[in-house]
Design a protein around this motif. Structure first.
Motif, mmCIF file in Angstrom:
data_model
loop_
_atom_site.group_PDB
_atom_site.id
_atom_site.type_symbol
_atom_site.label_atom_id
_atom_site.label_comp_id
_atom_site.label_asym_id
_atom_site.label_seq_id
_atom_site.Cartn_x
_atom_site.Cartn_y
_atom_site.Cartn_z
ATOM 1 N N CYS A 22 0.437 -1.441 -0.001
ATOM 2 C CA CYS A 22 -0.238 0.107 0.363
ATOM 3 C C CYS A 22 0.761 1.053 -0.414
ATOM 4 N N GLY A 23 0.210 2.209 -0.109
ATOM 5 C CA GLY A 23 1.027 3.372 0.398
ATOM 6 C C GLY A 23 0.118 3.786 1.681
ATOM 7 N N ILE A 24 1.130 4.568 2.612
ATOM 8 C CA ILE A 24 0.966 4.896 3.770
ATOM 9 C C ILE A 24 1.025 6.139 3.624
ATOM 10 N N ALA A 25 0.392 7.384 4.416
ATOM 11 C CA ALA A 25 0.718 8.908 4.260
ATOM 12 C C ALA A 25 0.082 9.140 5.563
ATOM 13 N N THR B 61 -2.267 11.591 0.523
ATOM 14 C CA THR B 61 -2.791 10.571 0.156
ATOM 15 C C THR B 61 -2.803 9.831 -1.352
ATOM 16 N N SER B 62 -3.782 11.438 -1.952
ATOM 17 C CA SER B 62 -4.328 10.628 -3.400
ATOM 18 C C SER B 62 -1.935 10.531 -4.497
ATOM 19 N N ALA B 63 -1.138 11.519 -3.941
ATOM 20 C CA ALA B 63 -0.279 10.977 -4.405
ATOM 21 C C ALA B 63 0.440 9.935 -4.354
ATOM 22 N N HIS B 64 -0.357 8.624 -3.587
ATOM 23 C CA HIS B 64 0.316 7.271 -3.536
ATOM 24 C C HIS B 64 -0.711 6.878 -4.109
ATOM 25 N N ALA B 65 -1.633 7.768 -5.086
ATOM 26 C CA ALA B 65 -2.863 6.742 -5.543
ATOM 27 C C ALA B 65 -2.079 5.191 -5.957
ATOM 28 N N HIS B 66 -1.108 5.467 -6.952
ATOM 29 C CA HIS B 66 -0.766 4.339 -7.857
ATOM 30 C C HIS B 66 0.326 3.205 -7.084
ATOM 31 N N ARG B 67 0.563 4.134 -5.925
ATOM 32 C CA ARG B 67 0.967 2.321 -5.068
ATOM 33 C C ARG B 67 -0.284 1.463 -3.993
#
Length: 649
Positions: free
Chosen positions: A2-5, A24-30
């Motif tokens: 996942c991507g966490i923020a 969080t949206s900047a990690h959408a690809h994750r």
């Protein structure tokens, strides 16, 4: 995976909703399969999560809490022994609502606090809110002991933040152009900035096997990182070569089986080398259906490129193979984009091929197992042989001084001289790993910095016990170079395509075994690398592949794997636009590096034929990254004259 923020405001009246949503949206690809948020202290603190659903597809959404909601977690990675932990926690009275591995973390924290970290076998980075007690609560950050999953933390004004990717923080305006001067020296020595540092004054990356505590009511001025240890160790320590070989084989088999944990189909990256072949074979053993294999190679590479080796391995194993064939030009055109997309410069080019292959993987798989991570702990590189041969090198130091620089490829001769002359272990290990020596680095930056300070990242990882010197180097290489170089780039390039890479050779139970193995079984006195490991896995290698994968050349010759066209490209680049790119009007580097020293290096390489590929690579990557991170009035500058350089190579 996942991507966490997250964002934590010092002022409880501050609303961080918009910022945490953007971060969080900047990690959408994750995590393209879902998103979630949890707010604390009103809306002055928040966690964000982007999900790539792999385990418990229906019930594994995050953030996730314990029974009464006093503990919340966002988790990036996989916890391979979560069923064992679940049984132990259920016996203590904890009730589970999902099948997710992440739920064992919140219940485990409730039961044992930081003691849960001793028990966790997996790859992970996490943020956990603990609201128990009378205060405002506290946030804990953690990174797995092998450093497979990265996590960054920083401060911006009256806000603390954390993120899976530093570039996401940059895109959200949480980083400024105020770079750390000493980061340039660290980068030039190691080709990356060792944790906990980054290129930014107000951002840090968690070191492997460390936590960071941030009390919500009174956050610190700067983060403190605390190490933790795991309790994994062999049930019985092998006593001789045969027992070690058997233990290795059994340990690798068990690690692969643990990492097959998934509710979605799995694949395997198959280069045709010994490590990926072993992983693929063990996956075949553990399943009725052979795994889908993926391979990448250059169509115009020497000897037909890398794909023939993968085809031979796939045919011998009986696994289906999906291929990605690229040209050297396609690689070179894609490379600057990888550099610019990272939060920091890391002068590692080979991992780009993994990122390119993951675009193909994503068409049918979310998860692939790889053979990454075997070389550092098992002694797979020539630099590990250098430490085994150090006593001999000391005796040959006068001879090395007489040899002309052009007699040995790349910058190896100068490194050999420095290593042979250095009796201090930490300084010697630094020279073994260095691209530019600490003295060369300071000469390039002209900083008033004692070169001895650049040895500190190595000293930080040196074990306190009496482990032999080769094993001490391997531990430093694993926690320093592997964690903050190869694994970070592999994570970022694979997750750009929403693909999870699993690394069975860094399974924590297996790693505990390997790091206890005497180094004489890793690098022999005659320079054989990973030699007992190759003997141990011989029964797992198809007979038609054993000569090429297990023979003398594989144990002592040049490290095989994905080769890149950079050495040829650099020759053309030096003749075309290297000086203009590094020192010209649009270059960013001269603001940070001594132009005359860079010019002298280029002249020495160009005029005297001294190959310095690693040093040129580091300078090129730094300049390319600076152009993205510190764009001029016209915006970021793209790579110059790729086509010309390719044609000149």
């Amino acid at each position: 995976m996942c991507g966490i923020a997250g964002v934590l405001a010092k002022d409880s009246r501050h609303d961080v909703t918009s910022l945490v949503e953007r971060l969080t949206s900047a990690h959408a690809h994750r995590g393209p399969d879902g998103s979630g948020y949890r707010f604390f202290r009103g809306r002055s603190a928040a966690f964000g999560h982007r999900r790539l659903s792999i385990v418990d597809l229906e019930g594994g959404a995050q953030p996730m809490s314990n029974e009464d909601g006093s503990v919340w977690v966002v988790f990036n990675g996989e916890l391979y022994n979560h069923l064992d932990l679940r049984r132990e926690l259920e016996a203590l009275g904890h009730r589970f609502r999902t099948r997710s591995d992440v739920e064992a973390v919140v219940h485990g924290w409730e039961a044992w606090g930081t003691g849960i970290l001793e028990r966790m076998n997996g790859m992970y980075a996490f943020a956990l809110f603990d609201g128990r007690g009378n205060g405002a609560g506290e946030v804990w950050l953690g990174r797995d002991p092998a450093g497979i999953k990265p996590l960054y933390v920083g401060v911006a004004g009256d806000l603390w933040w954390f993120a899976s990717e530093l570039a996401a923080a940059r895109r959200c305006g949480l980083l400024d152009a105020n770079l750390r001067p000493e980061a340039f020296d660290e980068y030039l020595v190691y080709r990356f900035v060792p944790s906990p540092g980054t290129f930014y004054r107000t951002a840090w990356k968690l070191p492997p096997g460390h936590t960071c505590r941030l009390p919500l009511g009174e956050p610190p001025a700067s983060p403190a990182f605390t190490p933790f240890k795991t309790r994994f160790q062999p049930a019985v320590t092998p006593e001789d070569r045969g027992e070690w070989a058997e233990a290795l084989r059994d340990g690798i088999r068990a690690a692969v089986r643990r990492q097959l944990m998934s509710d979605v189909p799995l694949g395997v990256m198959l280069s045709g080398g010994v490590d990926s072949t072993v992983v693929a074979r063990l996956m075949c053993e553990a399943s009725d259906d052979p795994p889908q294999a993926f391979a990448v190679g250059f169509t115009d590479g020497p000897d037909g490129g890398e794909l023939p080796a993968a085809r031979r391995a796939a045919a011998a194993l009986g696994v289906p193979l999906a291929e990605l064939a690229i040209t050297r030009r396609e690689f070179l055109e894609a490379w600057p984009g990888q550099i610019s997309g990272l939060g920091e410069p890391i002068a590692n080019s080979g991992v780009l091929l993994i990122g390119m292959l993951c675009r193909l993987v994503r068409g049918s798989r979310k998860v692939v197992l790889t053979g990454q991570g075997a070389d550092e702990p098992l002694g797979g590189y020539a630099r590990h042989t250098a430490e085994r041969w150090f006593p001999l090198a000391r005796r040959l130091a006068p001879l090395l001084g007489w040899m002309p620089d052009s007699s040995v490829a790349s910058d190896r001769l100068s490194r050999m001289r420095r290593v042979a002359a250095e009796a201090d272990e930490a300084r010697r290990f630094t020279e073994i790993l260095a691209v530019f020596s600490p003295r060369e680095s300071v000469a390039l930056t002209r900083h008033a910095l004692d070169p001895a300070a650049l040895v500190d990242p190595v000293r930080r990882w040196l074990p306190a016990d009496g482990t032999d010197c080769v094993n001490r180097l391997l531990l430093v290489d694993s926690r320093l170079s592997l964690a903050d170089d190869l694994l970070i780039v592999a994570d970022h390039t694979s997750m750009a395509s929403s693909v999870e890479l699993r690394v069975p050779f860094l399974d924590l139970e297996l790693l505990a075994l390997i790091e206890r193995m005497p180094s004489r079984y890793k690098v022999s006195v005659v320079g054989e690398r990973k030699w007992l490991y190759r003997q141990a896995v011989a029964p797992l290698i198809p007979t038609t592949l054993r000569a090429s994968l297990l023979g003398w050349r594989s144990r002592t010759g040049r490290k095989l794997g994905f080769s890149t066209p950079l050495e040829d490209w650099f020759r053309g680049w030096l003749r075309s636009d290297a000086e203009g790119y590094l020192l010209g009007r649009e270059a960013r580097g001269p603001a940070f590096l001594e132009a005359g020293t860079v010019q002298s290096l280029l002249a020495g390489v160009r005029d005297h034929g001294l190959p310095r590929t690693r040093q040129l690579l580091s300078l090129y990557v730094l300049e390319t990254w600076l152009r993205a991170a510190l764009p001029g009035p016209g915006g970021p500058i793209e790579h110059l004259n790729v086509g010309t350089a390719v044609a000149s190579a």
